[in-house]
Design an enzyme around this catalytic site. Structure first.
Site: not given
Ligand code: GLS
Length: 838
Positions: A373, A564-565, A676, A672, A570
């Protein structure tokens, strides 16, 4: 022995008092549950009591499906998908269950006829925040799709007592408050102490010969911790399937306490309990892994061991031999957090079930698959060998053995390529020795996937390149998806209703059918309805913000949202730079004609991530100046809404006009949230990163606001030598913005406050904000032009939403089923509830 079933059971109808769906039955059930479960009558009940009574009323109505589902899986030899994840960010259950059961309106009426406020009760639910962000929420969407597609599945994870912290903002800074989500009880889970499992830690190993003279190893642990499962039903949409989310809680085994008590060490015994229970106390609040924390490794091993032992027990319940374990279960590793499972399954098969190594290895490889991920190099998990060996001495031996055999294979293929061998090894020996968890996962799995096309490509070219060269056939892409049940039907009922009126309800399970709505893009009345819905939701959000945060926002303005975080990659601070740019334009020319905008931010920063916290402070400081400057005349508003979570996501995605997806190209694995927003008719301003690329392909380049460097350009610029000062000096607009921050303008004259942020941009700018700045500003100007043309904007909005079929998690899960898990849907027949005779 239990007595024969026939003598114990009598059949009663499902449509009885306990589970009936008539208004009268529902009302009576709520009243009954209030009395018999909460022990209250209406006059003294709290809102939470009423919520609990309602939640139990709903739970009763899905138990039948849940039990039938479990029984179906136990009776037949169907393959079960086990999704192993350290995080499940489920969000509130009540509304989702009502929608999936198809009884939302009926129950709402029953609540209202009982004289209660449905929305107020719904808002009582504490959301289980057992995840940090995208990764945990993806697991939740996948659980929804698995059940909706009738795929047998179990989600295995950790029942953290404290989930992700609650965020407050004080004086512009993030403050973390512990999340006591279990305080008032959790009506959706059922504890199953009878299915508890022992997990060992520490100690040492001993070699011995068994009765057949075979060499064997036994593990003599220091401590044993008991894992107690808590099960939550995960109901599919309008199907009988209700799969299980099984989360483990750590406890001290009673036997240990008793022993210590006998020898008089009462406090020692109690302390042991405390140590054991600590394991599942708290979720680590970092979006990317934290290195080297013993408790984190304990958490990982604890839940993985419980889960694999549970699977073995289930398997042996259905058949005699473990030889075809991989035909019973497909185990997906959600990132490397559960990767220790590879060594644990080997240990269970070889040490505890006496299967020979080679066969055990075949079973293991056929069982596991691994999803990566993240590409951030600092996020690749590794454990110091010393720590690992102390906690899991047997697993260290097993990993050495796996590594030796694996490197033997590598050597055979690439003799004398010592560098390649060192790069591939499960052990990093470049300095202090580490175990590389991504390597363990890759070697122990038959499939490896990334989460968007670009991400998978970069994995193959970069992070896992050596593995790709070795086993290209193991790699596939599985672009992420999100569930349209929660992210449209639950969160945006008005939009769902409009769609239903036009094309029926099939789209809810076949999102690609939304395409039919393209036929209405030229229908002025439809566009008007579409706009009206967005407008209504924006007004709702404005009221909510006013009520909860005492800030006025203009529902007519463009709602520009970045939730988002908080992370430097980001680039929330790039967004802030644009806000300051606009502000400067207004200050220079107070009568300038700008499109009124409300900038909405939300997101948590890891408590130890200084720069992320400073970005939050910057946004709030800019907000204070901009929102209170009379020259701005309400044309710009900046709000940072605290405590972004699933529930708030449900409110904000439908209200957005513009979705900010502005990470440096090559950094965001998928995203994701981007999906949405778009599903709910927001337009995206974004870079060619993660799933943005595929979203743009689907919705059409003309319906997407693209800016910034591409990944190859980012790499090339880095290689050439990137110097942020060049951009600073060449771009007077950018220079003015940076100088204004440095001058203390947003910090009451304090020139030190934002210096670390400004310096990191001027001297390093690892995420290349300056390189993308002008392109971003220009692109935002295109957004403004498009927004001025209401009809054009609406067309673009509609086309965004209706072309999102690909990004349903149903599509993603189908691909996993076909290409990785080899799992088939199983029909669950509804049986009548059979109750024991008195
Ligand atoms: C993450 C990625 O940073 C995101 O881009 C991704 O959409 C998500 C789900 O696959 O996984 N990896 C991570 O460690 N946190 C995330 O949200």
């Amino acid at each position: 022995m239990n007595p024969p079933v026939e003598t114990l059971q009598q059949t009663i109808k499902v449509e009885d008092d306990r589970t009936g769906l008539s208004l009268e039955t529902l009302k009576r059930a709520i009243a009954d549950n209030l009395f018999y479960i909460q022990g209250k009558y209406p006059a003294i009940a709290t809102k939470n009591d009423f919520y609990m009574a309602l939640a139990y009323t709903v739970r009763d109505r899905l138990l039948q499906r849940w039990l039938n589902t479990t029984e179906t899986y136990l009776k037949s030899k169907v393959k079960v998908v086990c999704y192993l994840s350290a995080e499940f960010l489920m969000g509130p259950h009540l509304s989702n269950n009502l929608v999936n059961l198809g009884i939302y309106d009926q129950v709402r009426r029953a609540v209202e006829e009982s004289g209660l406020d449905f929305v107020e009760l719904r808002e009582q639910e504490e959301e289980p925040g057992l995840g940090n962000g995208g990764l945990g929420r993806l697991a939740a969407c996948y659980m929804d799709s698995l059940a909706s597609l009738e795929i047998p599945a179990i989600g295995y994870g950790i029942r953290y007592e404290f989930g992700i912290f609650d965020q407050e903002i004080r004086d512009g800074w993030q403050i973390e408050i512990t999340d006591k989500w279990l305080r008032y009880g959790n009506p959706w889970e059922i504890e199953r102490p009878e299915a508890s499992i022992d997990v060992k830690f520490g100690g040492y190993t001993q070699a011995y010969n068994d009765e057949n003279g075979h060499y064997r190893v036994r593990w003599i642990p220091d401590i044993i911790v008991k894992g107690v499962p808590y099960d939550t039903p995960i109901l599919g949409y309008k199907v009988n399937t209700a799969n299980t989310l099984r989360l483990w809680k750590a406890e001290a085994p009673e036997s240990f306490e008793f022993e210590a008590f006998n020898v008089g060490d009462y406090y020692g015994a109690v302390n042991e309990k405390v140590v054991a229970e600590n394991i599942t106390k708290v979720l680590y609040p970092n979006d990317e892994p934290i290195q080297g924390k013993q408790l984190r490794l304990q958490q990982q091993y604890f839940f993985v061991s419980c889960s694999l032992q549970d699977m073995i027990r289930l398997h042996l319940h259905r058949q005699d031999s473990l030889d075809n374990f991989h035909e019973s279960f497909a185990v997906q590793l959600n990132d490397t957090h559960p990767a220790i499972g590879v060594a644990e399954l080997m240990r269970l098969l070889v040490d505890e079930h006496q299967i020979d190594w080679d066969r055990a290895w075949q079973i293991t490889q056929n069982t596991f698959a691994y999803t990566n991920h993240t590409l951030l190099p600092e996020a690749l998990e590794k454990w110091p060998l010393s720590l690992f060996g102390r906690l899991l001495p047997r697993h260290l031996q097993i990993i050495y053995e796996i590594n030796q055999r694996f490197l033997g294979q590598v050597r055979a293929k690439y003799p004398d390529d010592h560098q390649r061998i060192a790069r591939l090894s499960l052990i990093d020996e470049s300095g202090e020795k580490y175990i590389r968890m991504a390597h363990l996962a890759s070697v122990g799995s038959h499939a490896i996937n990334g989460v968007a096309a670009l991400h998978t490509k970069l994995l193959q070219q970069d992070v896992l390149r050596d593995f790709y060269e070795l086993w290209p056939e193991k790699f596939t892409n599985k672009t992420n998806g999100v569930t349209p049940r929660r992210w449209i039907v639950v969160s945006n009922p008005k939009l769902a209703e409009l769609i239903n009126r036009k094309i029926g309800t099939n789209w809810i399970k076949h999102l690609e059918e939304l395409k039919q709505l393209e036929a209405f893009v030229e229908d002025a009345e439809f566009r008007q309805q579409w706009r009206q819905i967005k407008q209504d939701i924006k007004r709702d959000l404005a009221e909510y913000v006013k009520k909860n945060h005492a800030i006025d926002i203009n529902p007519q303005s463009l709602f520009d949202v970045q939730v988002k975080r908080i992370h430097e990659y980001k680039r929330q601070h790039l967004n802030a730079l644009y806000i300051i740019t606009l502000y400067n334009q207004i200050k220079q020319n107070p009568n300038i004609d700008v499109v009124p905008r409300t900038f909405i931010f939300g997101g948590k920063a890891a408590p130890g991530y200084f720069m992320a916290k400073l970005i939050i402070k910057l946004i709030n400081s800019v907000a204070q100046v901009v929102n209170n400057d009379p020259d701005v005349r309400e044309r710009l508003k900046v709000v940072f809404l605290p405590d972004y979570n699933v529930r708030f996501g449900q409110r904000v995605y439908p209200a957005a006009d513009l979705s900010e997806q502005i990470s440096t190209a090559g950094k965001e694995a998928s995203g994701t949230g981007n999906m949405k927003f778009s599903m709910n008719g927001a337009l995206t301003i974004g870079t060619l990163d993660g799933a943005n690329i595929e979203i743009r392909e689907e919705v059409g380049a003309e319906n997407f606001f693209l800016f910034g460097l591409t990944t190859p350009e980012v790499y090339a610029l880095k290689a050439k030598g990137y110097n942020p000062w060049d951009y600073y000096h060449a771009n007077s607009q950018l220079k003015t913005v940076i100088d204004l921050i440095s001058s203390g303008f947003f910090s009451h004259g304090d020139t030190n406050l934002f210096r670390p942020l400004v310096d990191s941009l001027l001297y390093h700018d690892q995420y290349m904000l300056f390189a993308d700045y002008q392109s971003y500003v220009d692109c935002q100007e295109q957004v403004n032009q498009a927004y001025r043309d209401e009809e054009k904007w609406t067309r673009m909005s509609i086309l965004n939403a209706v072309r999102m079929g690909k990004f349903s998690s149903d599509r993603a899960i189908r691909e996993y089923c076909q290409e990785i898990w080899n799992a088939q849907p199983v029909n669950v027949e509804m049986q009548e509830y059979v109750q024991p005779k008195p």
